[in-house]
Design an enzyme around this catalytic site. Structure first.
Site, short mmCIF file in Angstrom:
data_model
loop_
_atom_site.label_atom_id
_atom_site.label_comp_id
_atom_site.label_asym_id
_atom_site.label_seq_id
_atom_site.Cartn_x
_atom_site.Cartn_y
_atom_site.Cartn_z
N GLU A 1 0.83 -1.20 0.00
CA GLU A 1 0.00 0.00 0.00
C GLU A 1 0.87 1.25 0.00
O GLU A 1 1.96 1.26 0.54
CB GLU A 1 -0.92 -0.01 1.22
CG GLU A 1 -1.97 -1.10 1.10
CD GLU A 1 -2.99 -1.09 2.22
OE1 GLU A 1 -4.14 -1.44 1.93
OE2 GLU A 1 -2.67 -0.77 3.36
N CYS B 1 3.72 8.59 1.01
CA CYS B 1 4.24 7.64 2.00
C CYS B 1 4.49 6.31 1.29
O CYS B 1 3.56 5.65 0.84
CB CYS B 1 3.20 7.52 3.12
SG CYS B 1 3.69 6.43 4.43
N CYS C 1 6.60 -6.65 7.19
CA CYS C 1 7.74 -6.14 7.97
C CYS C 1 8.16 -7.23 8.94
O CYS C 1 7.33 -7.93 9.51
CB CYS C 1 7.32 -4.88 8.74
SG CYS C 1 8.71 -4.07 9.57
N CYS D 1 6.57 -4.56 15.55
CA CYS D 1 6.28 -3.61 16.63
C CYS D 1 4.83 -3.85 17.08
O CYS D 1 3.94 -4.06 16.24
CB CYS D 1 6.47 -2.17 16.15
SG CYS D 1 8.15 -1.85 15.61
N CYS E 1 1.68 -1.87 15.44
CA CYS E 1 1.65 -1.55 14.00
C CYS E 1 0.97 -2.67 13.21
O CYS E 1 1.29 -3.85 13.37
CB CYS E 1 3.09 -1.36 13.52
SG CYS E 1 3.20 -1.06 11.75
N GLU F 1 10.57 -1.90 7.05
CA GLU F 1 11.67 -1.17 7.72
C GLU F 1 12.71 -0.86 6.64
O GLU F 1 13.43 -1.77 6.18
CB GLU F 1 12.25 -2.04 8.84
CG GLU F 1 13.57 -1.59 9.39
CD GLU F 1 13.62 -0.11 9.81
OE1 GLU F 1 12.73 0.33 10.54
OE2 GLU F 1 14.55 0.60 9.37
N SER G 1 12.49 6.80 7.65
CA SER G 1 12.10 6.57 9.04
C SER G 1 12.53 5.18 9.46
O SER G 1 12.31 4.20 8.73
CB SER G 1 10.57 6.72 9.14
OG SER G 1 10.12 6.36 10.42
N SER H 1 11.91 6.29 15.02
CA SER H 1 10.67 5.86 15.68
C SER H 1 11.00 5.44 17.10
O SER H 1 11.45 4.33 17.32
CB SER H 1 10.07 4.68 14.92
OG SER H 1 9.52 5.12 13.72
N LEU H 2 10.75 6.31 18.06
CA LEU H 2 11.16 6.03 19.44
C LEU H 2 10.03 5.38 20.25
O LEU H 2 10.18 4.29 20.76
CB LEU H 2 11.62 7.33 20.10
CG LEU H 2 13.00 7.28 20.75
CD1 LEU H 2 14.04 6.72 19.80
CD2 LEU H 2 13.42 8.65 21.21
N HIS H 3 8.95 6.09 20.45
CA HIS H 3 7.73 5.57 21.09
C HIS H 3 7.85 5.26 22.58
O HIS H 3 6.85 4.90 23.21
CB HIS H 3 7.18 4.34 20.37
CG HIS H 3 7.16 4.48 18.88
ND1 HIS H 3 6.52 5.51 18.27
CD2 HIS H 3 7.72 3.74 17.91
CE1 HIS H 3 6.69 5.40 16.95
NE2 HIS H 3 7.42 4.35 16.71
N CYS I 1 -1.29 6.30 9.61
CA CYS I 1 -0.03 5.67 10.06
C CYS I 1 -0.31 4.35 10.76
O CYS I 1 -1.15 4.30 11.64
CB CYS I 1 0.66 6.54 11.11
SG CYS I 1 1.39 7.97 10.46
N1 SAH Z 1 9.69 0.82 10.02
C1 SAH Z 1 9.81 2.25 9.95
C2 SAH Z 1 8.85 2.92 8.98
C3 SAH Z 1 7.39 2.49 9.00
S1 SAH Z 1 6.31 3.07 10.25
C4 SAH Z 1 9.71 2.86 11.31
O1 SAH Z 1 9.40 2.15 12.27
O2 SAH Z 1 10.01 4.03 11.46
C5 SAH Z 1 6.07 4.77 10.10
C6 SAH Z 1 5.62 5.43 11.43
O3 SAH Z 1 4.26 5.11 11.80
C7 SAH Z 1 6.49 4.95 12.59
O4 SAH Z 1 6.86 5.97 13.42
C8 SAH Z 1 5.56 3.98 13.24
O5 SAH Z 1 5.97 3.68 14.51
C9 SAH Z 1 4.22 4.69 13.16
N2 SAH Z 1 3.08 3.80 13.44
C10 SAH Z 1 3.05 2.46 13.28
N3 SAH Z 1 1.85 1.95 13.69
C11 SAH Z 1 1.11 3.00 14.10
C12 SAH Z 1 -0.23 3.11 14.59
N4 SAH Z 1 -1.03 2.05 14.73
N5 SAH Z 1 -0.68 4.34 14.89
C13 SAH Z 1 0.12 5.42 14.71
N6 SAH Z 1 1.38 5.37 14.26
C14 SAH Z 1 1.89 4.18 13.95
#
Ligand code: SAH
Length: 392
Positions: free
Chosen positions: A108, A121, A128, A132, A135, A183, A214, A236-238, A358
């Site tokens: 997508e 995007c 992937c 995570c 996601c 990724e 990213s 992507s820290l979170h 996202c």
């Molecule tokens: N693998 C890479 C790029 C893909 S994700 C990465 O982790 O950076 C792109 C962004 O969307 C990342 O910051 C990811 O953590 C965020 N993301 C993933 N799932 C999400 C969700 N359910 N809601 C909001 N953001 C999300």
């Protein structure tokens, strides 16, 4: 007893020649390719322009190249685009494509128009491998890396759909973010080549500030990236500590926060322009990582990293176990960081009516892991439990 007719094997069929897809060749690779055919390298620049500036995918239409070269090229090369299966528009102008790639999977891609720019995007892998916990892509498992042609082909498809190859039209895609499925640093070479085409003046000519990679933190590859590319970096820290991040982003167990942030800093140090900053992405989930103490810990953690912080309200998807952050918690989190001097932006949710936000990108992944199967089973069990609850 009648016998089944036996098919006679056909021996005179020519084996299909594997042709080089010119779509996926960066400037240096297309030069090498033409040289290997005994041609001049500058022919590569001409071909690059035809494909990526004029949107031409038929060698015969490349009229500044001699007919004889076009004919000999056609024996060994072709220009093949990924196939668009469907295209959906959201009420807010966001557009999502489902794109079929070799092997039967679909990826997508999303376009997000804003007042002063249009961001595409782009996906880098089918599914992937990182998984995570919040996601949707991770739940689909993993099939394979996308080729350079399949990555840059996404930008070609978007540009074509907006008629952007016609130079009279305004450029609709002004920014690209490698934030779709996958990724990007796990598909290093193909992603670097595709990004070099995005920035090449003979192709899409986007500036390095408008192409963003990213990553969830593949540290050795991030350390290599600064040697070959100068795109903008988002991390992507979170989570502000390893204990929580280990649960949300499993790759943290291999490359903990101190290594990841150190590597992001080294990336910036390699850039000649010392005003550049990393974007820190932080997806906020209700009562998971959205408390005041998390914001304060994050503020301390990022003290020495030139950065801006992008807060992303979690977007739910079927079967997701987290809830969206509340407005109150989001504002408090933002205020704490802002009071400490950080530039903080909040990513507005776009295209959620077409599951284009996202973390909602799922595609159709011919999974090679067992993850998709396990996830579907869990969804099934959950819905059965719900039925029992309602009936009971
Ligand atoms: N693998 C890479 C790029 C893909 S994700 C990465 O982790 O950076 C792109 C962004 O969307 C990342 O910051 C990811 O953590 C965020 N993301 C993933 N799932 C999400 C969700 N359910 N809601 C909001 N953001 C999300």
């Amino acid at each position: 007893m009648s016998q089944e007719p036996i098919a006679t094997p056909v021996h005179d069929e020519q084996p299909r020649k594997v042709k080089t897809n010119l779509l996926g060749l960066s400037a240096s690779r297309i030069g090498d390719f033409l040289e290997s055919l005994g041609e001049k390298r500058f022919r590569g620049t001409q071909i690059l322009k035809w494909i990526h500036q004029y949107g031409i995918d038929d060698l015969n239409e490349m009229t500044n190249i001699s007919k004889s070269l076009r004919e000999s090229l056609a024996d060994v090369a072709e220009v093949v685009m990924p196939e668009v299966v469907s295209c959906q528009d959201s009420v807010d102008g966001t557009r999502k494509w489902l794109i079929k790639v070799d092997g039967g999977s679909c990826i997508e891609m999303v376009y997000i128009p804003e007042r002063d720019r249009g961001t595409l995007c782009v996906s880098s892998q089918i599914g992937c491998a990182l998984d995570c916990s919040f996601c949707a892509t991770g739940k689909q498992g993993f099939a394979r890396d996308l080729t350079t042609a399949e990555i840059i082909g996404q930008l070609w498809i978007a540009a074509k759909s907006f008629d952007q190859f016609d130079t009279k039209n305004p450029r609709r895609v002004t920014n690209v973010v490698m934030m779709g499925m996958g990724e990007p640093l796990m598909n290093f070479n193909n992603v670097v080549d595709a990004m070099s085409l995005m920035m090449d003046d003979n192709a899409y000519g986007l500036s390095k500030r408008r192409v963003t990679l990213s990553t969830a933190g593949v540290v050795p590859e991030l350390d290599k990236l600064g040697d070959v590319s100068d795109v903008s970096l988002a991390i992507s820290l979170h989570a502000p500590n390893d204990e929580l991040r280990n649960q949300l982003v499993p790759i943290n167990r291999k490359y903990p926060l101190v290594d990841f942030i150190g590597s992001a800093k080294r990336y910036l140090d390699k850039m000649p322009d010392n005003r550049r900053k990393v974007t820190v992405e932080y997806t906020l989930m209700d009562r998971v990582n959205d408390r005041d103490e998390h914001a304060k810990e994050l503020s301390v953690l990022l003290r020495d990293l030139p950065c801006k912080i992008n807060l992303i309200p979690f977007n739910p998807f079927p079967g997701s176990e987290y809830k969206k952050v509340t407005k109150v918690a989001l504002n408090r989190f933002r205020d704490i960081l802002q009071n400490d001097g950080y530039t903080v932006t909040v990513r507005t949710t776009r295209g959620d009516d077409i599951a284009a936000a996202c973390g909602q990108l799922a595609g159709e992944v011919n999974d090679r892991t067992k993850r998709q199967e396990r996830y579907k089973k869990r969804l099934q069990e959950q819905s059965e439990e719900q039925v029992v609850k309602i009936v009971g």
